[in-house]
Design a protein around this motif. Structure first.
Motif, PDB file in Angstrom:
ATOM      1  N   PHE A  36       0.832  -1.231   0.032  1.00  0.00           N
ATOM      2  CA  PHE A  36       0.110  -0.006  -0.145  1.00  0.00           C
ATOM      3  C   PHE A  36       0.974   1.288   0.001  1.00  0.00           C
ATOM      4  O   PHE A  36       0.627   2.114  -0.813  1.00  0.00           O
ATOM      5  N   LEU A  49       0.980   4.355  -2.597  1.00  0.00           N
ATOM      6  CA  LEU A  49       0.889   5.733  -2.171  1.00  0.00           C
ATOM      7  C   LEU A  49       1.971   6.484  -2.672  1.00  0.00           C
ATOM      8  O   LEU A  49       1.902   7.640  -3.025  1.00  0.00           O
ATOM      9  N   ARG A  92      -8.390   4.175  -3.614  1.00  0.00           N
ATOM     10  CA  ARG A  92      -9.417   3.866  -2.559  1.00  0.00           C
ATOM     11  C   ARG A  92      -9.493   2.404  -2.558  1.00  0.00           C
ATOM     12  O   ARG A  92      -9.839   1.813  -1.360  1.00  0.00           O
ATOM     13  N   ALA A 147      -6.997   0.964  -0.350  1.00  0.00           N
ATOM     14  CA  ALA A 147      -7.174   1.356   1.275  1.00  0.00           C
ATOM     15  C   ALA A 147      -8.233   0.423   1.733  1.00  0.00           C
ATOM     16  O   ALA A 147      -8.165  -0.172   2.609  1.00  0.00           O
ATOM     17  N   ILE A 180      -6.856  -2.959   2.421  1.00  0.00           N
ATOM     18  CA  ILE A 180      -6.192  -2.989   3.999  1.00  0.00           C
ATOM     19  C   ILE A 180      -7.157  -2.891   5.172  1.00  0.00           C
ATOM     20  O   ILE A 180      -7.114  -3.554   5.934  1.00  0.00           O
ATOM     21  N   LEU A 181      -8.477  -2.410   4.756  1.00  0.00           N
ATOM     22  CA  LEU A 181      -9.072  -2.026   5.733  1.00  0.00           C
ATOM     23  C   LEU A 181      -9.941  -3.238   6.152  1.00  0.00           C
ATOM     24  O   LEU A 181     -10.304  -3.768   7.105  1.00  0.00           O
TER      25      LEU A 181
END
Lengths: 494, 134, 301
Positions: free
Chosen positions: C137, C141, C231, C234, C237-238
């Motif tokens: 990630f 980024l 997104r 993300a 990961i969440l």
């Protein structure tokens, strides 16, 4: 388990998972708020954790419910909790400061990602301080390093990009050396858990494999530490990064590397092996002393003030390494103490430079001419933390120098004590140039006179500057815990 | 002290590692440096995986009637390390692209020369924020 | 070699050989990953960057003495370290004694899945793997921060990087459904055979990259727009993180999957499936976004 048992996890998982949330939301204001909230919460967790560790004992947290060494363990002793607190406190200050500085220095569309990366640097560093697993340490190291490469390259000067590349290459070589070192240790012991390694290493410590592993780990961490002469990546990286990035890295990154060095050479290998059987103590004293002298001298000749302070950071790492090299409880505790105090002074100084950059756009020495009048609060903070950097009595910097000199004199090493004094004189020289420019020079005719920085920048700055005075007078927290942590580290685990 | 021929495998890996390491530190071209870095890391992976090898074992996916498996732990570590390596390479390449845009070259010598010019007291060219296009 | 294109290809070959060597050393999962990542993704990224930075390297002027010295010393230290090492493949080596046998003995009862690598990866050392996903990630980024904004350029539908290739188009058209299907298989089958979220994400992304290369920039971006990708990463990961945090609600440590079901073994199995899904999503999004960022950038004069 109640919430209190999860503290070691919470301190790192909050910023770690806040980073993707910043990206998911994708708005600058919200991202800042999330970054600030998660840093403050993790500061609270770190403070509670330190309190618990001081009162009771080392905390262990078994991830996934697996007992170590099968699973990964978070393990926080005094040293870990102490460094974690420093990292979290600095991150919270920098985040509080960041909002306006970032708006001015970073392109608007990139701000949410910028905060996410800032959180990842912070979370990675915090993770290093709490993990009890050698390989997990490598993973956290890489999270924080990768994010910091990108953040450094966000500086406005194009040299930021080449500095970031240089750091990437040297940092990755360092990380690969650490990986080789961990591999050698794993090969001889069959385990990755640090506690378990510490118990199993003495049986095989006379093998050449373990010695080579030790060498690779030390060199790898030395690269991350910017230990002289492996410091070449640091000055440009700090000098050209955006202000908040310089401040966060200067206040935390090298400190965590010192922590990793202590953790491996004293806790995992044992002081007798590292600083006795292996000649690392002499090497650290030698490189530390050279670092103090050379880097301070170079700092005197810098025109870019950020780069000047970056060289000063290399010199300060020298003091810490010197303390470790003394191989005594007093020396190690002086190193740990200086780690704390140096975070305070460099944090404050780089935040102050950020305030100057906010108004002036750059931080060359001649831009400071007349700032004593036009930005009195910012300059006063620079003077206070500069005095601390020099080591004037009444400041936190004096306390660290005092304990370091005491530790040196304990072993009757007079020349080294002189060296610490010379280092302070050099610091006086380079900080003196800055103060002289600010208070006694007049700005060039056609430059615009800047106004004082906004309150949102001054407030966090002054919190840190005041901390430099506070911890110079009331030393229970910094000195007390540093000494306890050092004796806990050297005398084995309770 | 072991017999030399038994260690030969390790020495081949050491040679590969050092070949990569040499490319990283000696080459002036930034992309070549990154390739060297990947080579260095890939060779470290070979070293790790050879740690996990067990004579007569099979891959650590359980089967009926087999009791001798390769050590799974190095495999897991290296899966992570491969990911780290490619992540580093990707960031390095992106940096190299940006360096090419900012300096017009990805040769270390050119970049150093340009930086030294910029270090002159006036620092004229680098003060403009437009200097580094994103 | 002065031609960086050739150097990149050689590197790809080296990675493929390494993967073959891993297979020989009984490391199926690692071989799979090295082939997909080292030989596949890294080479594609290298070539995309070379397009932007130029193919030829200048002859270096430096004397190679100092680097040779450093390399010599490091190599000597490594060889010195090997002198006391246990021999290759020796089952009595300490490395095979302590932690590893525990996994091989207990994983089947504790997880109920045969692939021990997956068991260790996603459960025993699940925290490392969360870290690994975060590294990916972070890379996505970072590339976004470096190349993300202004110069992204508008996609040019129909215009391809490699020119019109009718035969290739046909081949790829036939291949892509299989690639995507294979990726799904790898994703869901990770507990039984080699594979898992990481490899699946890479393969899925490779399918899209192929599509993009052959059918032109823009077409792939219509299917998966670039602005979704950060997104999506993300989100991946969440997913992983929330599976971990869920245990906290039940008073168990982070990443304890037993709370996901009545039977601990079923819970762990389910947990592994979910986190692998998170990994797959994140890896797919990041690999594709890095490719988009590099390939969508115009070479500046």
């Amino acid at each position: 388990m109640n919430l209190g048992d999860h503290l070691p996890l919470l301190a790192i998982i909050l910023p770690l998972l806040a980073a993707p949330v910043c990206v998911l939301i994708g708005r600058a204001g919200a991202a800042w708020l999330i970054a600030l909230t998660s840093s403050v919460l993790s500061l609270a967790a770190a403070a509670a954790l330190l309190q618990g560790v001081v009162q009771e004992r080392t905390v262990s947290y078994q991830l996934g419910g697996w007992a170590p060494p099968w699973g990964i363990e978070l393990r926080v002793d005094l040293l870990g909790a102490y460094v974690l607190l420093i990292v979290c406190a600095m991150a919270a200050m920098v985040m509080a400061y960041a909002r306006r500085s970032v708006i001015r220095e970073v392109e608007a569309a990139l701000i949410p990602a910028f905060y996410a990366a800032l959180l990842l640097v912070f979370a990675g560093l915090a993770g290093i301080t709490v993990t009890g697993d050698a390989f997990n340490l490598f993973v956290f190291l890489e999270i924080s390093s990768l994010a910091s490469y990108a953040l450094i390259s966000m500086g406005r000067d194009r040299r930021a990009v080449s500095a970031a590349f240089q750091y990437l290459v040297m940092g990755s070589i360092g990380a690969t050396f650490i990986l080789i070192g961990i591999g050698f240790l794993y090969l001889m012991t069959g385990t990755l858990n640090m506690q378990d390694l510490a118990q199993r290493l003495p049986a095989v410590s006379d093998t050449r494999t373990v010695r080579a592993g030790f060498a690779f780990l030390t060199v790898g961490i030395g690269l991350k530490l910017a230990l002289f002469p492996l410091h070449l990546w640091l000055p440009n990286a700090y000098a050209y990064a955006p202000s908040v990035v310089s401040a966060l890295l200067a206040a935390t990154a090298t400190k965590v590397a010192v922590y990793a060095l202590l953790r491996f050479i004293i806790d995992v290998f044992g002081a007798d092996f590292s600083l006795g059987d292996m000649p690392l103590n002499l090497l650290l004293i030698l490189l530390g002393s050279l670092g103090i002298l050379v880097a301070s001298l170079v700092a005197v000749y810098q025109d870019n003030v950020k780069r000047m302070l970056a060289y000063s950071s290399v010199a300060q790492v020298g003091y810490m390494v010197l303390g470790i090299g003394l191989a005594s409880a007093a020396g190690v505790s002086a190193a740990i103490l200086h780690l704390f105090n140096h975070a305070l002074m460099k944090g404050a100084l780089f935040l102050a430079l950020g305030a100057v950059a906010y108004q002036m756009g750059r931080v060359r020495l001649k831009d400071f001419a007349g700032l004593g009048r036009s930005m009195p609060w910012t300059m006063a903070a620079i003077v206070v933390s500069g005095l601390s950097l020099i080591g004037v009595p009444g400041t936190a910097g004096f306390i660290s120098k005092w304990y370091l000199v005491l530790a040196i004199l304990e072993q009757d090493l007079w020349p080294l004590a002189m060296l610490v004094l010379v280092g302070s004189i050099l610091a006086l020289l380079y900080m003196g140039r800055l103060v002289e420019a600010a208070y006694f020079q007049h700005p060039e005719k056609n430059t615009v006179v800047p106004r004082e920085a906004p309150l949102s920048l001054l407030l966090p700055l002054w919190v840190l500057a005041t901390a430099n005075l506070y911890f110079g007078l009331f030393t229970d927290l910094n000195v007390g815990i540093a000494q306890q942590a050092s004796s806990q580290l050297l005398e084995g685990r309770p | 002290m072991s017999n030399v021929s038994d260690l030969f495998n390790y020495w081949v890996v050491v040679f590969l590692m050092m070949a990569g390491f040499y490319v990283v530190i000696a080459q002036g071209n930034l992309i070549k440096k990154l390739i060297g870095l990947s080579l260095f890391q890939a060779s470290v992976f070979i070293f790790y995986i050879s740690l996990g090898f067990v004579e007569g074992g099979i891959a650590p996916i359980l089967e009926e009637g087999v009791s001798n498996y390769a050590n799974p732990l190095p495999h897991v570590l290296i899966l992570t390390a491969i990911v780290v390596s490619v992540a580093t390479t990707a960031v390095g390449l992106a940096l190299a692209v940006r360096i090419h845009e900012a300096y017009g070259s990805i040769e270390e010598d050119d970049i150093q020369t340009l930086d030294l010019e910029a270090d002159d007291p006036d620092e004229a060219p680098s003060d403009k924020p437009e200097d580094s296009p994103r | 070699m002065r031609d960086l294109f050739a150097v990149a290809m050689m590197f790809g070959i080296y990675s493929l050989l390494t993967a073959a060597l891993f297979m020989d050393l009984d490391a199926a999962d690692v071989a799979f990953t090295e082939a997909a990542v080292g030989a596949g993704v890294t080479t594609i990224l290298l070539l995309s960057s070379l397009r932007l930075t130029g193919r030829w390297e200048r002859r270096p002027k430096h004397s190679p003495l100092l680097p040779l010295l450093v390399v010599g010393v490091t190599g000597a230290a490594l060889v010195y370290g090997t002198l006391d090492m246990p021999h290759l493949g020796d089952p009595q080596a300490p490395v095979h004694q302590h932690v590893a046998p525990h996994y091989i003995e207990n994983a089947p009862q504790e997880m109920g899945i045969p692939n021990i690598v997956t068991a260790v990866l996603a459960s025993y050392r699940g925290f490392d793997t969360l870290g690994e996903t975060l590294v990916i990630f972070t890379a996505g980024l970072s590339v976004f921060l470096l190349l993300g904004s202004r110069a992204g350029g508008r996609p040019r539908p129909g215009k391809t990087a490699i020119g019109e290739q009718p035969v290739l188009r046909l081949v790829v058209k036939v291949l892509i459904p299989f690639i995507l299907l294979f990726a799904l298989y790898v994703q869901l089958h990770g507990e039984y055979g080699a594979g898992g979220g990481f490899q699946a994400g890479v393969i899925f992304a490779t399918g899209m990259v192929l599509y993009d290369l052959v059918f032109g920039e823009g077409d792939a971006r219509l299917v998966v727009p670039a602005r979704w990708l950060p997104r999506l990463a993300a989100f991946g990961i969440l997913v992983y993180g929330s599976v971990g945090l869920y245990a906290l609600l039940h008073g168990r440590p982070f990443l304890d999957y037993t709370v996901l079901a009545e039977d601990p073994m079923v819970g762990r199995h389910l947990g592994i499936l979910l986190v692998e899904l998170g990994i797959g999503i994140c890896v797919f999004a990041v690999v594709l976004s890095i490719f988009y960022a590099l390939s969508g950038r115009r070479r500046q004069p």
